[in-house]
Write a protein that holds these residues in place. Structure first.
Motif, PDB file in Angstrom:
ATOM      1  N   LEU A 411      19.950 -38.979  47.924  1.00 48.77           N
ATOM      2  CA  LEU A 411      18.960 -38.698  49.027  1.00 48.77           C
ATOM      3  C   LEU A 411      20.114 -37.453  49.781  1.00 48.77           C
ATOM      4  O   LEU A 411      19.272 -36.350  50.252  1.00 48.77           O
ATOM      5  N   GLU A 412      21.087 -37.856  49.855  1.00 50.68           N
ATOM      6  CA  GLU A 412      21.861 -36.813  50.902  1.00 50.68           C
ATOM      7  C   GLU A 412      22.169 -35.444  50.171  1.00 50.68           C
ATOM      8  O   GLU A 412      22.394 -34.307  50.621  1.00 50.68           O
ATOM      9  N   LYS A 413      21.858 -35.309  48.876  1.00 48.00           N
ATOM     10  CA  LYS A 413      22.124 -34.014  48.343  1.00 48.00           C
ATOM     11  C   LYS A 413      20.630 -33.720  47.783  1.00 48.00           C
ATOM     12  O   LYS A 413      20.632 -32.573  47.176  1.00 48.00           O
ATOM     13  N   HIS A 419      15.610 -32.377  56.236  1.00 48.39           N
ATOM     14  CA  HIS A 419      14.337 -32.630  57.308  1.00 48.39           C
ATOM     15  C   HIS A 419      14.052 -34.057  57.143  1.00 48.39           C
ATOM     16  O   HIS A 419      13.058 -34.514  57.086  1.00 48.39           O
ATOM     17  N   MET A 420      14.862 -35.049  56.749  1.00 46.30           N
ATOM     18  CA  MET A 420      14.613 -36.194  56.159  1.00 46.30           C
ATOM     19  C   MET A 420      15.088 -37.267  57.153  1.00 46.30           C
ATOM     20  O   MET A 420      16.132 -37.312  57.628  1.00 46.30           O
ATOM     21  N   VAL A 455      19.427 -43.652  58.302  1.00 46.09           N
ATOM     22  CA  VAL A 455      20.265 -42.600  57.582  1.00 46.09           C
ATOM     23  C   VAL A 455      19.564 -41.158  57.602  1.00 46.09           C
ATOM     24  O   VAL A 455      18.359 -41.049  57.152  1.00 46.09           O
ATOM     25  N   SER A 456      20.100 -40.206  58.234  1.00 41.80           N
ATOM     26  CA  SER A 456      19.453 -38.896  58.448  1.00 41.80           C
ATOM     27  C   SER A 456      20.370 -37.986  59.172  1.00 41.80           C
ATOM     28  O   SER A 456      21.184 -38.096  59.542  1.00 41.80           O
ATOM     29  N   PRO A 457      20.209 -36.697  58.541  1.00 45.84           N
ATOM     30  CA  PRO A 457      20.975 -35.579  59.299  1.00 45.84           C
ATOM     31  C   PRO A 457      20.581 -35.691  60.971  1.00 45.84           C
ATOM     32  O   PRO A 457      21.346 -35.082  61.780  1.00 45.84           O
TER      33      PRO A 457
END
Length: 516
Positions: A411-413, A419-420, A455-457
């Motif tokens: 998911l991080e990539k 925008h997640m 977990v998110s930016p």
């Protein structure tokens, strides 16, 4: 198509979209400032762990580092403190699992929490499954005992095991919790087990079986005390938890007023009930006691569809289960972990089913492919297959945690990552004790505290979020972000929590949406 169920699906679908459209005209709550930055919400839904079972030693969290067992001992069924814990009935590990820990080795433990993986104790690592524990609607309430959490042993079925936990730092999700947000005040939405808590993730509601007393399921109606929260003990039940597990008059799937609160099977395949002889192969036999009739309540999926927001439920090993295929290793697919498969609006033959119920693949490979190609729907739920979901008895913690950590790495990539928001949590506590008192809510919950991660930016980095949440908080975030009408169950839960002087969060307390 089963004609009765088919007509119900059509009628229900029309009604649902009419209600959703009407509600959408005047009930869409305003989105908190900055929430529009979130374009994709992903929910990873694991199994059966209390917060203290996995994260009791997490620095800064409300765990067991300062807990004094002598101040909160487990009580026997008569209300007296237990002089010691009973043995783990049948042993710590299932039969045939190595290293074995039999019942005799577990006798005479102090009345206190203990580490399952303690090298000086049972030395059973995260990679070894433990025996399963009872995790049912009424027992959970009896164990919580008004918030004192002091009758987990008394009304469990595994003796001392309810008090077991892991030291924690070896968990693959532990460093992810350190990097992002660990929520240490997040409670399972409903009392009891996976079945009802999956419904709470879909609709914040309890399913019904109308006319159950005149149906094949009449023998599944529980016998309950006048308090409405306790099962009636059998007159010959053991008096003490040190003797043996409790015995009830009837511990069924249904409440006396016909709500389904413990596991029943989906009316559609894949289901734990086979099709009726000569019947439609896409349906479960409706004459079997454990088949729940199709449900017609509004779900979060119905509201998302009415608003034109893309969404999907990805289930690991879904197609294998649907095909009835036998593969090795056995993915241990769980039929009752697929909540949208119970609803008439998404019945076999509908376009909604084709669009929204998706195969996550074996080992989640098809879900991972959607992550890597940036093709996840705006709201995405993922349920791991059974051997990767951390459920005691048929899965182990390490395999599930490694799977979830691998998903986070993908998911991080992902092209959608910027925008997640990813929410990782567990459906329920699996019968394991937790010391934190659940807030007083409504008839259905909240139940015991469970781990949750954001977990998110946009996540506040290295943050422990003490905001009060439950499973419905996930639906609140989705509702607010996409301007949906509010599900009736969300209103009911918010009102009940407010009556107790608290307020449920919407997970935005874990996010920093102010920065560009």
């Amino acid at each position: 198509m089963n004609m009765q169920f088919g007509r119900l699906a059509l009628t229900s679908g029309c009604l649902i979209f009419a209600l959703a459209a009407a509600a959408n005209a005047g009930d869409a709550p305003p989105a908190p400032k900055g929430l529009e930055k979130i374009e994709t919400i992903v929910v990873l839904y694991a199994e059966n762990r209390s917060f203290d079972n996995l994260y009791s030693r997490f620095p800064g969290a409300n765990g067991l580092l300062d807990f004094k067992p002598s101040e909160a001992p487990q009580l026997d069924r008569d209300g007296a403190p237990l002089p010691e814990l009973p043995p783990i009935w049948g042993g710590l590990t299932p039969r045939g699992v190595e290293p074995a820990v039999d019942q005799e080795r577990t006798a005479h433990l102090p009345n206190a929490p203990f580490a399952i993986d303690d090298p000086k104790g049972f030395n059973t690592p995260l990679s070894v499954p433990t025996t399963d524990l009872v995790h049912r609607f009424y027992q959970n309430q009896m164990q919580i005992n008004g918030g004192k959490n002091d009758k987990f042993v008394a009304y469990g079925d595994s003796g001392a095991l309810v008090m077991g936990h892991y030291e924690g730092p070896n968990l693959p999700l532990w460093p992810i919790a350190q990097r992002y947000v660990l929520a240490d005040n997040f409670f399972m939405g409903a009392f009891g087990g996976s079945f009802l808590n999956h419904f709470f993730l879909a609709c914040a509601c309890a399913p019904r079986y109308p006319g159950a007393d005149k149906s094949p399921a009449k023998g599944l109606i529980s016998v309950v005390d006048p308090d409405g929260v306790s099962l009636t003990l059998d007159p010959n039940a053991p008096k003490s938890a040190l003797e043996r597990i409790p015995k009830f008059v009837r511990d069924g799937a249904l409440t006396p007023d016909f709500y389904a609160v413990n596991t029943m099977q989906p009316p559609y395949q894949p289901s734990g009930v086979k099709p009726a002889p000569g019947g439609d192969p896409a349906y479960a036999d409706p004459d079997k006691p454990s088949t729940l009739p199709p449900q017609t309540e509004l779900t979060i999926g119905d509201l998302l569809s009415a608003k034109g927001v893309s969404w999907a439920w990805y289930a690991g090993a879904w197609q294998v289960a649907l095909d009835g295929a036998k593969v090795e290793p056995n993915p241990k697919f769980q039929f009752h972990h697929q909540p949208f498969n119970y609803f008439a609006s998404i019945a076999p033959g509908t376009a909604a089913r084709e669009e929204h119920l998706r195969d996550g693949g074996l080992g989640g490979d098809k879900f991972i492919a959607a992550i890597d190609t940036g093709t996840l729907p705006q709201v995405t739920f993922y349920k791991p297959q059974g051997d990767l979901n951390e459920h005691p008895g048929y899965s182990d913690v390490m395999a599930g945690d490694e799977h979830l950590a691998n998903l986070v790495a993908h998911l991080e990539k992902s092209p959608q990552w910027a925008h997640m928001v990813v929410v990782i949590t567990y459906d329920e506590n699996g019968g394991f004790w937790d010391h934190a008192a659940p807030p007083k809510g409504d008839r259905w919950g909240p139940g015991t505290r469970i781990p949750a991660f954001i977990v998110s930016p946009f996540a506040k980095k290295g943050f422990i979020d003490h905001t009060l949440y439950d499973t419905s908080s996930v639906l609140r975030l989705i509702t607010e972000r996409f301007g949906l009408p509010t599900l009736p169950g969300l209103r009911r839960r918010a009102g009940a929590i407010a009556a107790g002087g608290h307020q449920l969060g919407d997970l935005t307390g874990a996010l920093d949406l102010a920065t560009p």
